[in-house]
Motif scaffolding. Structure first.
Motif, short mmCIF file in Angstrom:
data_model
loop_
_atom_site.label_atom_id
_atom_site.label_comp_id
_atom_site.label_asym_id
_atom_site.label_seq_id
_atom_site.Cartn_x
_atom_site.Cartn_y
_atom_site.Cartn_z
N GLY A 150 -4.98 31.88 39.29
CA GLY A 150 -4.52 31.03 38.20
C GLY A 150 -3.49 31.69 37.31
N ASN A 151 -3.29 32.99 37.43
CA ASN A 151 -2.30 33.68 36.61
C ASN A 151 -0.91 33.48 37.25
OD1 ASN A 151 -0.77 35.35 35.00
ND2 ASN A 151 -2.26 37.02 34.99
N VAL A 152 -0.40 32.28 37.08
CA VAL A 152 0.84 31.87 37.72
C VAL A 152 2.04 32.67 37.22
CG1 VAL A 152 2.41 29.90 38.01
CG2 VAL A 152 -0.06 29.57 38.25
N ALA A 153 2.09 32.97 35.94
CA ALA A 153 3.22 33.74 35.40
C ALA A 153 3.30 35.11 36.07
CB ALA A 153 3.10 33.87 33.89
N SER A 154 2.19 35.78 36.23
CA SER A 154 2.18 37.08 36.88
C SER A 154 2.57 36.95 38.36
CB SER A 154 0.79 37.73 36.76
OG SER A 154 0.82 39.03 37.31
N VAL A 175 6.99 47.51 21.08
CA VAL A 175 6.17 47.45 22.29
C VAL A 175 6.08 45.99 22.74
CG1 VAL A 175 3.88 47.84 23.28
CG2 VAL A 175 4.85 49.50 21.70
N ALA A 176 6.72 45.70 23.88
CA ALA A 176 6.74 44.35 24.44
C ALA A 176 5.58 44.14 25.41
CB ALA A 176 8.06 44.10 25.16
N GLY A 177 5.06 45.23 25.96
CA GLY A 177 3.97 45.13 26.93
C GLY A 177 3.62 46.48 27.51
N MET A 178 2.80 46.43 28.54
CA MET A 178 2.42 47.63 29.29
C MET A 178 2.64 47.35 30.76
SD MET A 178 1.20 50.06 27.34
CE MET A 178 1.29 49.90 25.55
N MET A 179 2.99 48.41 31.48
CA MET A 179 3.18 48.29 32.92
C MET A 179 2.78 49.60 33.56
SD MET A 179 6.48 46.98 35.09
CE MET A 179 6.28 45.36 34.34
N GLY A 180 2.20 49.52 34.74
CA GLY A 180 1.82 50.75 35.40
C GLY A 180 1.61 50.58 36.88
N VAL A 181 1.43 51.71 37.52
CA VAL A 181 1.03 51.76 38.92
C VAL A 181 -0.32 52.45 38.93
CG1 VAL A 181 1.61 52.50 41.25
CG2 VAL A 181 3.45 51.89 39.66
N GLY A 195 8.91 35.14 28.51
CA GLY A 195 10.04 34.26 28.77
C GLY A 195 11.39 34.90 28.49
N ARG A 196 11.42 36.21 28.33
CA ARG A 196 12.67 36.91 28.01
C ARG A 196 13.10 37.87 29.12
NH1 ARG A 196 11.55 38.84 21.91
NH2 ARG A 196 13.64 39.68 22.13
N TYR A 245 0.58 44.72 34.89
CA TYR A 245 1.34 44.59 33.66
C TYR A 245 0.76 43.51 32.77
CZ TYR A 245 3.43 41.42 37.10
OH TYR A 245 3.61 40.51 38.12
N TRP A 246 1.10 43.62 31.49
CA TRP A 246 0.90 42.52 30.54
C TRP A 246 2.05 42.53 29.57
CZ3 TRP A 246 0.75 44.10 25.55
CH2 TRP A 246 0.09 45.29 25.20
N THR A 247 2.32 41.38 29.00
CA THR A 247 3.40 41.23 28.02
C THR A 247 2.86 40.52 26.80
OG1 THR A 247 4.95 40.99 29.85
CG2 THR A 247 5.76 40.40 27.68
N GLY A 248 3.22 41.00 25.64
CA GLY A 248 2.80 40.35 24.40
C GLY A 248 3.44 38.98 24.26
#
Length: 187
Positions: free
Chosen positions: A134-138, A75-81, A101-102, A93-96
């Motif tokens: 501030g959540n620049v990555a997202s 499990v690398a993360g979660m994603m949804g609508v 960076g992958r 979404y979130w990523t562990g």
């Protein structure tokens, strides 16, 4: 609606199961996930168990659709609508930490956006993206999918920690998905 599994070149997106509880608990200890998502903090095993059960119920009710994003079976993360209704929804979404960076979010979100707009998917007219300021990555990940920055929503996001200002962006089914400049990202 019946749950759907999506596949990309490297990833499988399928609903989380009881077998994923330990991975979800471990990921939700990450300060970034705690800061930028509405997960409870501290995050306990019971939270993950309730989340897995809620995801299954949400697919049935067609209120939200959520996938565990799996890379090499992990499990690398979660994603949804989320907040589905009247032809629109919100991508989240979130990523562990070990998977950042992958290109996981880029690859998974491309599949989810394509499916959300497809006539044999959700057939949405509009997708929104919101994130804590501030959540620049997202924000970079959403921009890469073609989302257009639409503004700032004051105190619009709630979490167990209180209220936060939000950036909002939108993508229409017919939009060119070429990344556009976002003023909050300095371009």
């Amino acid at each position: 609606m019946e749950a759907v599994t999506l596949r990309t070149a490297r990833l499988e997106l399928s609903p989380p199961t009881a077998a994923d509880v330990d991975a979800i608990v471990a990921a939700c200890q990450d300060p970034g996930i705690v800061r930028y998502t509405p997960v409870p903090s501290p995050y306990h095993r019971s939270d993950a168990e309730q989340f897995v059960a809620k995801v299954a119920a949400d697919w049935i009710s067609n209120e939200h659709v959520t996938w565990a994003v799996r890379l090499d079976g992990a499990v690398a993360g979660m994603m949804g609508v989320y907040r589905l209704g009247t032809g629109s929804g919100e991508l989240g979404y979130w990523t562990g930490p070990a998977f950042r960076g992958r290109g996981v979010v880029a690859e998974a979100s491309r599949a989810v956006v394509d499916w959300a707009f497809a006539l044999d998917g959700l057939a949405l007219a509009r997708l929104e993206w919101r994130a804590v300021v501030g959540n620049v990555a997202s924000a970079r990940a959403a921009r890469a999918q073609g989302f257009r920055y639409e503004g700032l929503l004051r105190q619009a996001l709630t979490s167990p920690r209180g209220r936060d200002d939000a950036w909002i962006a939108g993508l229409l089914s017919g939009d060119d998905r070429t990344p556009q400049p976002w003023p909050v990202l300095g371009d």
